[in-house]
Design an enzyme around this catalytic site. Structure first.
Site, PDB file in Angstrom:
ATOM      1  N   GLU A 181      -8.110  -0.594   7.322  1.00  0.00           N
ATOM      2  CA  GLU A 181      -7.072  -0.926   7.906  1.00  0.00           C
ATOM      3  C   GLU A 181      -7.232  -0.523   9.568  1.00  0.00           C
ATOM      4  O   GLU A 181      -6.524  -1.347  10.273  1.00  0.00           O
ATOM      5  CB  GLU A 181      -6.102   0.259   7.358  1.00  0.00           C
ATOM      6  CG  GLU A 181      -4.559  -0.282   7.857  1.00  0.00           C
ATOM      7  CD  GLU A 181      -3.468   1.016   7.397  1.00  0.00           C
ATOM      8  OE1 GLU A 181      -4.058   2.058   6.646  1.00  0.00           O
ATOM      9  OE2 GLU A 181      -2.173   0.646   7.325  1.00  0.00           O
TER      10      GLU A 181
ATOM     11  N   GLN B 184       0.810  -1.124   0.109  1.00  0.00           N
ATOM     12  CA  GLN B 184      -0.060  -0.142  -0.224  1.00  0.00           C
ATOM     13  C   GLN B 184       0.822   1.171  -0.056  1.00  0.00           C
ATOM     14  O   GLN B 184       1.556   1.464   0.913  1.00  0.00           O
ATOM     15  CB  GLN B 184      -0.799   0.051   1.207  1.00  0.00           C
ATOM     16  CG  GLN B 184      -1.536   1.039   1.483  1.00  0.00           C
ATOM     17  CD  GLN B 184      -2.538   1.325   2.706  1.00  0.00           C
ATOM     18  OE1 GLN B 184      -3.608   1.094   2.783  1.00  0.00           O
ATOM     19  NE2 GLN B 184      -1.667   1.504   4.064  1.00  0.00           N
TER      20      GLN B 184
END
Lengths: 379, 393
Positions: free
Chosen positions: B249, B131
């Site tokens: 997340e 990411q």
């Protein structure tokens, strides 16, 4: 049981919120205080609450109650906490009815529970003897004399002492203070010879008192449960009572928090609303997080009663300790964030910190219950 | 027999026959977890075998639709599969950011072509994803990111730097926030693009942490190329996707706050001992542990409550906003207490006597929990503004 309220419980919560916000608010409590009310609550409002079935909310239907369980009663107590509603919900419905359910024989239950459920009977527990909760240190003596017992000793912090028609007096039949064996519970009518009620004015303006027993003669039939064996039932009743108190503390905490947030949004200093200051925003957000934990542990504890969870003692102490901590923080932050006006008697925030403090100490404060939580957690 | 019961029976038999013995033992640590990728790191060949067998049925991601390689299982079947795996102690066959992060974002925002292209490779563990969010000058203020993507017709040319890119050095592709326009507000002009890391314009450099491990990297883009077919959503609409993914997340990180198997109180008793009444002999420490365990229990009840409310169709309540903040702070408290109860034996760094410094390294690593994925302070800002409705300064 899933940690959510069902439709029936949500309706109860809403109707309780509506009724209490109309009929039993801080304004009403202030009026009771300023008129030096002996009984400490309005009989008219209590009768209306009883007519809605609240006096028997957790009492089984077989004994004339509504059978909503303790989750139902917890919702009522939470709303009572939000409004600081003065009523015998705590003394009679939460504590006494529960204790009768735990310790009473069939005749005692039959004779008392339907009367409580109908709102016709006020009963209060006489337990405390010193300034700190220590139920096993009971010293008030009960001596068998023929077919009756003679009670001698003094009880403190008896809720609704003036209004109660009957007391459940915890007494020692044998052994020495500190021992769990030898403790019994007796039903003692208010008019019994040798029994004196001394009203005590507490910080929260609610009614409590001391109960003095001088050679009070009680028929042996008024003994609840087997002689000297009240400990287990008393303990379970106290666990349930503490969860109920935690529910009320939750209501107090949510209410002061919401009032404080509203104040942060309107009060201006330095040319802007004080709620825009990050120093206050973070404290409010941290408190919000603690309140969410408080909501969860209270609901978990109420379900633990209704589900007959064997871990009840641990969960009860967890709920009471957590809510003592959160209520203390919420009420203190409320005063600080309101500034000077929060210190005035005219403003209502002060009523909340006073009420919270009394509930915090009732049947064991934060220190008592955190210690107990640790013991039941095995350390 | 109900269909679900039949599914359970068949699943049980299949797992018995196909789950290798080694994969029925608990993973020994992070390095024992299989993450897939072009050059997968393996500690045992059966990791790959187990992943391939599960992937062939789509069961590495059982809840995804079959047309994208997933298992196509409904919620109940997913639960049954998890229960049956747990019953034999089977490890997850594949753990990856592709499954936990990019996949959900593609299912939500991706085009049909993108889903068909990328999701099956995630299911099979062929491509490992990382990411690309934070930058050296864009930490808490993520939307100020400056990595630039220039429009070159059918592709973008990307220049800039990312930091705190988890496992970038081990990843094959990156999902990356880039600036495609700097004329508007900082939230506008951000785009969400996917590109291959195996190209000349991409370099990575692991960052060694105070815990001694290097899970994060600096990632540099020097004329890196991203095909426009891999722009997810509209150009300039990347912030919406970024926020969606951050929620995922944060949920993942907050789960670190749930209580471990052996309580801190129990470890303390074993290490320090009790007084004659059975209480931990150091009463000051006992108080701190009790506070931690109480909060841990109340936090667990809050996670359960929010889960139950969501199942009852009441949506994700305001309580979920506290998860990241509270869960990570709790995890830090637990790690601090771990050191307190272990005393000097928790200070080891290397060697078998100290379990290779497991306690001290976990303690140091936990400090990052309240920084990564949005600091505690940012979380408190979000609660104050979005939940409590307090105004901006």
């Amino acid at each position: 049981m899933a940690l959510v309220l069902n439709e029936e419980q949500l309706m109860l919560k809403e109707s309780a919120a509506g009724f209490l916000a109309e009929n039993a608010t801080v304004t009403h409590l202030r009026a009771l205080r300023d008129s030096n009310s002996e009984r400490g609550f309005s009989d008219g409002v209590w009768n209306e609450m009883a007519q809605m079935g609240w006096a028997g909310i957790a009492i089984p239907e077989a004994f004339g109650g509504l059978g909503y369980g303790y989750t139902g009663l917890g919702l009522l107590l939470e709303q009572a906490g939000r409004n600081l509603s003065a009523s015998p919900l705590q003394s009679t419905v939460l504590v006494a009815a529960t204790l009768i359910g735990e310790l009473g024989n069939p005749q005692q239950k039959e004779g008392l529970l339907p009367a409580i459920a109908a709102g016709q009977k006020l009963i209060s527990l006489a337990l405390q003897e010193a300034s700190h909760h220590a139920p096993q240190h009971c010293a008030l003596s009960a001596t068998l004399d023929g077919d009756s017992y003679i009670l001698n000793g003094t009880k403190l912090m008896v809720l609704d002492a003036v209004a109660a028609q009957t007391f459940i007096v915890i007494a020692r039949i044998s052994g020495t203070p500190g021992e769990e064996q030898g403790i019994s519970a007796f039903l003692v009518d208010a008019g019994t010879a040798g029994l004196t009620v001394e009203r005590r004015s507490l910080v929260d303006s609610r009614s409590a008192g001391a109960l003095v027993c001088e050679n009070v003669r009680v028929p042996a039939a008024n003994l609840m449960g087997a002689s000297g064996s009240a400990w287990a039932g008393l303990n379970r009743a106290l666990d349930i009572a503490n969860i109920g108190l935690a529910s009320e503390l939750l209501g107090v905490s949510i209410e002061v928090f919401e009032r404080t947030i509203a104040y942060l949004q309107e009060r201006k200093q330095f040319g802007r609303v004080i709620g825009s200051f990050q120093g206050l925003q973070h404290r409010a957000a941290e408190l919000f997080a603690e309140l969410e934990l408080a909501r969860s542990i209270v609901l978990k504890a109420l379900h633990a009663i209704d589900d007959d969870d064997p871990a009840l003692p641990l969960i009860a102490s967890a709920a009471k300790a957590k809510l003592c901590e959160v209520a203390q923080r919420a009420t203190n932050e409320a005063i600080q964030m309101h500034g000077g006006i929060g210190m005035t008697d005219e403003y209502e925030i002060g009523f909340f910190i006073k009420r919270a403090r009394v509930i915090q100490h009732t049947f064991g404060d934060y220190n008592y219950h955190l210690d107990r939580f640790a013991r039941f957690s095995g350390f | 027999m109900s269909e679900l019961e039949q599914f359970r029976q068949e699943t049980r038999v299949w797992l018995q026959e196909n789950c290798p013995e080694v994969m029925r033992q608990q993973a020994k640590g992070f390095e024992d977890i299989f993450n897939g990728g072009r050059n997968p790191e393996i500690t045992h060949p059966d990791q790959k075998l187990w992943c391939d067998r599960m992937a062939a049925r789509g069961w590495t991601v059982p809840q995804w639709p079959k047309e994208y390689g997933g298992g196509g299982l409904n919620e109940e079947e997913v639960r049954v599969l998890a229960q049956e795996m747990a019953a034999i102690g089977a490890r997850p066959a594949l753990t990856s950011f592709g499954i936990s992060m990019l996949g959900p974002a593609l299912l939500h925002f991706g085009s049909e072509e993108q889903k068909l292209e990328h999701l099956p490779k995630i299911v099979r563990g062929e491509i490992r994803w990382c990411q690309g969010y934070s930058e050296p000058n864009s930490g808490s203020d993520l939307a100020s990111l400056a990595t630039k993507a220039e429009d070159k017709g059918d592709h973008y040319v990307i220049n800039g730097q990312k930091i705190w890119t988890s496992y970038a050095d081990k990843s094959d592709w990156i999902f990356c926030l880039v600036r495609t326009d700097s004329s508007g507000t900082k939230h506008e002009g951000i785009s969400f693009v996917l590109f291959d890391m195996a190209q000349e314009g991409v370099t990575t450099r692991p960052i060694k942490l105070i815990s001694g491990s290097s899970p994060f990297c600096e990632t540099f883009f020097d004329n890196a190329i991203a095909d426009k077919r891999n722009l997810v959503g509209e150009e300039g609409n990347g912030w919406t996707i970024a926020k969606y993914l951050l929620t995922h997340e944060r949920e993942m990180i907050s789960s670190f706050g749930t209580a471990p198997k052996q309580s801190v109180g129990q470890i303390a008793l074993d290490n320090i001992g009790a007084d004659p009444s059975g209480r931990l002999s150091n009463t000051v420490l006992r108080h701190t542990i009790a506070q931690y365990q109480l909060d841990s229990m109340a936090f667990g009840a809050t996670m359960a409550r929010v889960g139950d409310e969501s199942k009852a169709g009441k949506g994700l309540g305001a309580a979920s906003s506290i998860f990241k903040y509270y869960g990570t702070e709790l995890n830090k408290r637990r790690n601090e207490l771990n050191l307190a109860v272990c005393g000097e034996s928790g200070l080891g760094w290397e060697g078998e006597a100290y379990h290779e410094g497991a306690i001290s390294r976990a303690w140091l690593r936990s400090k990052g929990n309240s920084i990564e994925g949005g600091t505690s302070e940012v979380q408190l800002n979000i609660i104050a503004k979005r939940v409590l409705g307090l105004p901006d300064a």
